[in-house]
Write an enzyme that holds these catalytic residues in place. Structure first.
Site, PDB file in Angstrom:
ATOM      1  N   ASP A  23       0.785  -1.252   0.000  1.00 31.45           N
ATOM      2  CA  ASP A  23       0.000   0.000   0.000  1.00 31.45           C
ATOM      3  C   ASP A  23       0.819   1.306   0.000  1.00 31.45           C
ATOM      4  O   ASP A  23       1.824   1.409   0.729  1.00 31.45           O
ATOM      5  CB  ASP A  23      -0.861   0.091   1.264  1.00 31.45           C
ATOM      6  CG  ASP A  23      -1.606  -1.175   1.571  1.00 31.45           C
ATOM      7  OD1 ASP A  23      -1.579  -2.106   0.756  1.00 31.45           O
ATOM      8  OD2 ASP A  23      -2.220  -1.234   2.650  1.00 31.45           O
ATOM      9  N   ARG A 140      -7.497  -1.200  11.535  1.00 28.10           N
ATOM     10  CA  ARG A 140      -6.231  -0.624  11.021  1.00 28.10           C
ATOM     11  C   ARG A 140      -6.421   0.433   9.945  1.00 28.10           C
ATOM     12  O   ARG A 140      -7.496   0.675   9.452  1.00 28.10           O
ATOM     13  CB  ARG A 140      -5.346  -1.753  10.489  1.00 28.10           C
ATOM     14  CG  ARG A 140      -5.995  -2.641   9.433  1.00 28.10           C
ATOM     15  CD  ARG A 140      -4.992  -3.722   8.999  1.00 28.10           C
ATOM     16  NE  ARG A 140      -5.591  -4.664   8.068  1.00 28.10           N
ATOM     17  CZ  ARG A 140      -6.148  -5.817   8.429  1.00 28.10           C
ATOM     18  NH1 ARG A 140      -6.193  -6.174   9.692  1.00 28.10           N
ATOM     19  NH2 ARG A 140      -6.671  -6.614   7.517  1.00 28.10           N
ATOM     20  N   ASP A 141      -5.301   1.021   9.547  1.00 30.01           N
ATOM     21  CA  ASP A 141      -5.165   1.942   8.421  1.00 30.01           C
ATOM     22  C   ASP A 141      -5.806   3.308   8.694  1.00 30.01           C
ATOM     23  O   ASP A 141      -6.701   3.752   7.960  1.00 30.01           O
ATOM     24  CB  ASP A 141      -5.750   1.327   7.122  1.00 30.01           C
ATOM     25  CG  ASP A 141      -5.260  -0.093   6.886  1.00 30.01           C
ATOM     26  OD1 ASP A 141      -4.156  -0.409   7.344  1.00 30.01           O
ATOM     27  OD2 ASP A 141      -5.979  -0.883   6.262  1.00 30.01           O
ATOM     28  N   GLU A 193     -10.660  -2.463   4.805  1.00 33.06           N
ATOM     29  CA  GLU A 193      -9.275  -1.994   4.869  1.00 33.06           C
ATOM     30  C   GLU A 193      -9.167  -0.620   4.215  1.00 33.06           C
ATOM     31  O   GLU A 193      -9.949  -0.267   3.327  1.00 33.06           O
ATOM     32  CB  GLU A 193      -8.341  -2.973   4.136  1.00 33.06           C
ATOM     33  CG  GLU A 193      -8.239  -4.337   4.798  1.00 33.06           C
ATOM     34  CD  GLU A 193      -7.139  -5.208   4.184  1.00 33.06           C
ATOM     35  OE1 GLU A 193      -6.344  -5.759   4.948  1.00 33.06           O
ATOM     36  OE2 GLU A 193      -7.091  -5.346   2.945  1.00 33.06           O
TER      37      GLU A 193
HETATM   38  C1  FRU Z   1      -3.952  -3.679   2.680  1.00 29.49           C
HETATM   39  C2  FRU Z   1      -3.338  -4.073   4.013  1.00 29.49           C
HETATM   40  C3  FRU Z   1      -3.693  -3.092   5.124  1.00 29.49           C
HETATM   41  C4  FRU Z   1      -2.568  -3.261   6.099  1.00 29.49           C
HETATM   42  C5  FRU Z   1      -1.393  -3.491   5.173  1.00 29.49           C
HETATM   43  C6  FRU Z   1      -0.348  -4.422   5.724  1.00 29.49           C
HETATM   44  O1  FRU Z   1      -3.265  -4.183   1.585  1.00 29.49           O
HETATM   45  O2  FRU Z   1      -3.717  -5.399   4.375  1.00 29.49           O
HETATM   46  O3  FRU Z   1      -4.976  -3.291   5.677  1.00 29.49           O
HETATM   47  O4  FRU Z   1      -2.371  -2.153   6.918  1.00 29.49           O
HETATM   48  O5  FRU Z   1      -1.914  -4.020   3.980  1.00 29.49           O
HETATM   49  O6  FRU Z   1       0.757  -4.467   4.845  1.00 29.49           O
END
Ligand code: FRU
Length: 450
Positions: A23, A140-141, A193
């Site tokens: 990402d 997350r994120d 995500e």
């Molecule tokens: C999306 C993801 C996110 C996470 C990251 C980990 O591709 O799974 O949700 O933060 O990649 O690398």
């Protein structure tokens, strides 16, 4: 020893020198420089380790690779510095990421903060957000932005009922955060995500999200996910997002995930994504991995606009600097040789209701517009199965087609960014033939070698 020539090497996209990139993270224009952080495993080409790597640029076309920026080195992020975002405040860069912790096979997530004054040193802060009670640790994120009265953060989440959701937080000072409520939880499968929420004009806000389905098949867990958006309105007073729309795909191609947006100093809303949706097998056998020990890249930066009730994505105009010269073709059908795998092709149609076909690099990529069914097909050869596979989209009229190839990536913009197809493709170095048919009188196909 003679260095093996790499026919897949990209010239104007971000890709790692070694290891695995995923990402885009913390995209920001800070003190005259573009900072694009990214998920990175610098040790190997699998997903076992994650940190933030950093690239910078003055024009988003030419990039410098600075290597590691934020690494897992404390209790609350020891199993991964996961995705997140950046904002500027008081001439400082505030970076938000998810600290991933796995203890005794159990996951715990912390939304963490790191601050930088110079874009090179990143100071991790003691403050961190723990997951509110109503969610699982699939949380997350963080994406942060400035509201009218306070700062907002959204986090991709899974409720205890195992439904995908977007969680909303607020803050006065960027360090202490209060959990508010669920901002959205319709159609987000089992987990959401990389959410992002942006204002695209006075009346419309866009929620970007990546719904993820998690299924137990026998003794294995199968995960599938995609990148989508919703147009609606975020009400800061009621802290709610209202939409009448179903999720729509962000991109029609094979490889596009985890997009993130930022606003540059010209007021452009720019989106960048991870250009991959490869399966484990595709990652393993991907030629860059097998032969050169690195994997994946980011998409081109694209400007997001809302026009004619549609979300449009247009390549940044800075890319025009890559054009070395222009060659023009006007015969109804023709074959020509490319100078290399780095190029742009641009066609504007006056006969928008007629068929058009183009085969690139000896059919490594074929694009076909069927005017009777009003469908556009994009086909490539899969490097694992060696079979042809395609993606398609209803396109009522083909008004324009603009494509960027960077040796092993292609991004095809249809009708001035109404639809985009993004994907990797792998071909031989000497596959440089283009064949097209269906050009009508007065139409010109422009070829720009880079
Ligand atoms: C999306 C993801 C996110 C996470 C990251 C980990 O591709 O799974 O949700 O933060 O990649 O690398």
């Amino acid at each position: 020893m003679k260095q093996m020539n790499n026919p897949y090497k990209l010239a104007y996209h971000i890709e790692p020198a070694t290891g695995l990139l995923n990402d885009p993270n913390g995209l920001i224009k800070f003190k005259d420089t573009f900072y694009f952080f990214h998920q990175w495993n610098r040790f190997s080409t699998d997903h076992s380790y994650k940190e933030w790597g950093l690239f910078t640029s003055n024009d988003m076309v030419h990039w410098s690779n600075h290597g590691s920026a934020i690494i897992p080195d404390r209790d609350i992020d020891m199993n991964g510095v996961y995705s997140g975002s950046a904002v500027e405040h008081d001439e400082k860069m505030y970076l938000y990421y998810t600290g991933n912790v796995k203890k005794d096979m159990k996951r715990k997530s912390y939304q963490c903060i790191s601050i930088s004054e110079d874009g090179r040193t990143f100071i991790k802060q003691a403050n961190a957000i723990e997951t509110p009670d109503e969610y699982t640790e699939n949380f997350r994120d963080p994406k942060v932005w400035k509201g009218t009265k306070n700062w907002w953060m959204i986090v991709g989440a899974q409720t205890k009922e195992l439904k995908g959701a977007v969680a909303l937080f607020s803050s006065e000072n960027l360090l202490e955060w209060n959990y508010e409520n669920i901002l959205h939880d319709v159609g987000l499968d089992n987990m959401c995500e990389c959410p992002d929420l942006i204002s695209i004009n006075e009346d419309i806000d866009i929620l970007l999200c990546c719904p993820q389905k998690i299924a137990e098949v026998g003794s294995t867990t199968q995960v599938s996910s995609y990148s989508a958006f919703l147009a609606g309105k975020f009400n800061e007073d009621s802290q709610s997002f209202h939409t009448d729309m179903y999720l729509e795909l962000m991109d029609q191609g094979f490889d596009f995930y985890a997009p993130q947006t930022f606003m540059d100093n010209q007021g452009r809303r720019i989106v960048v994504a991870w250009m991959s949706r490869m399966t484990d097998e595709e990652e393993l056998l991907c030629p860059t991995n097998k032969l050169f020990n690195y994997l994946h890249c980011l998409t081109l930066p694209r400007v997001l606009t809302w026009e004619d009730n549609m979300l449009k994505q247009k390549p940044i105009t800075e890319l025009k600097k890559l054009r070395k010269k222009k060659e023009q073709y006007d015969l109804p059908e023709n074959t020509f040789e490319l100078e290399s795998g780095h190029f742009e092709i641009h066609l504007i149609r006056t006969h928008t209701h007629s068929d058009f076909d183009i085969q690139l690099r000896n059919k490594a990529i074929t694009i076909n517009y069927n005017s009777k069914n009003q469908v556009l097909f994009v086909e490539r050869e899969n490097w694992v199965s060696h079979k042809r596979e395609y993606k398609s989209k209803q396109v009522n009229q083909l008004k324009s087609l603009q494509l960027y190839s960077d040796n092993s990536t292609i991004e095809i913009f249809i009708n001035d960014g109404e639809s985009v197809f993004s994907m990797r493709y792998f071909t031989q170095e000497d596959d440089l033939t283009v064949h097209y048919k269906g050009l009508k009188q007065g139409e010109i196909l422009n070829y720009f070698p880079f």
